[in-house]
Scaffold this active site. Structure first.
Site: not given
Length: 215
Positions: A86, A196, A198
């Site tokens: 990001c 992202h 994750e």
């Protein structure tokens, strides 16, 4: 048979990132993960993950205050892997422009992070990407896999071309929200994603696994 030691990964904690989410996602890959801003640990880990949330200028100040700019530079000079996520990707570019204010980035790649040119901003939610042939980051993922984005700024123009046949050109992944923008870059030891991983389910987990396997 001797067990293979888990790869040591530092999630760099400079005050501007979802460090706990990144830690949990990396731990699921089998990596030995630590959240820290300790200079020596960050410099010597097998992999360094640089998250980022918020404004470009604030993230740069936080990174420089924690000597993260020096750590990233030294790691890359030695060919040691770094991954940005990001705003942790955005600060790798030459500059960011927010509300008319220009802030210098790390200048690992030329380009300007600027406001998204789209009917709806921020770009928040799931989107597909177009990864280039030969991508190691997206190996094992489906072409129609979706990744989680949340941002209002991006890089629309990629200008780094390498003409030395002994050096591989960076691989650039694109997506579109209003207009095309850079979604990910693979450039030797330096990888980064605007989205992202994750928070991107199985597809994102595969990306992180792919990165860990390069360490």
């Amino acid at each position: 048979m001797t067990a293979v030691a888990a790869k040591k990964v530092v999630v760099f904690d400079y005050g501007f990132g979802n460090v706990r989410s990144a830690e949990r996602a990396l731990a699921r890959t089998g990596a030995d993960v630590e959240i820290t801003r300790d200079y020596d640990k960050a410099l010597n880990a097998d992999g360094l993950l640089v998250p980022g949330v918020g404004a470009f200028a604030a993230c740069m100040r936080g990174l420089q205050g924690a000597r993260g700019d020096w750590i990233i530079e030294r790691r890359l000079a030695g060919g040691r892997p770094v991954m940005g996520i990001c705003v942790g990707m955005q600060i790798l570019f030459a500059r960011g422009v927010e509300h008319g204010v220009r802030t210098e980035g790390l200048d690992e790649w030329p380009g300007t992070v600027e406001a998204l040119r789209a009917p709806v901003v921020p770009h928040m939610g799931w989107n597909t990407v177009k990864a280039p042939e030969g991508s190691r980051l997206f190996a094992g993922t489906d072409a129609d896999a979706r990744y989680y984005f949340v941002h209002s700024y991006a890089v629309h123009d990629w200008s780094l071309e390498i003409h030395n046949p002994r050096i591989a050109k960076p691989l650039v992944t694109w997506t579109t929200h209003g207009e095309p923008f850079v979604a990910a870059v693979e450039n030797g030891p330096l990888w980064a994603t605007q989205f992202h991983p994750e928070k991107s389910g199985d597809a994102g987990a595969q990306l992180l696994t792919n990165w860990i396997e390069t360490l």
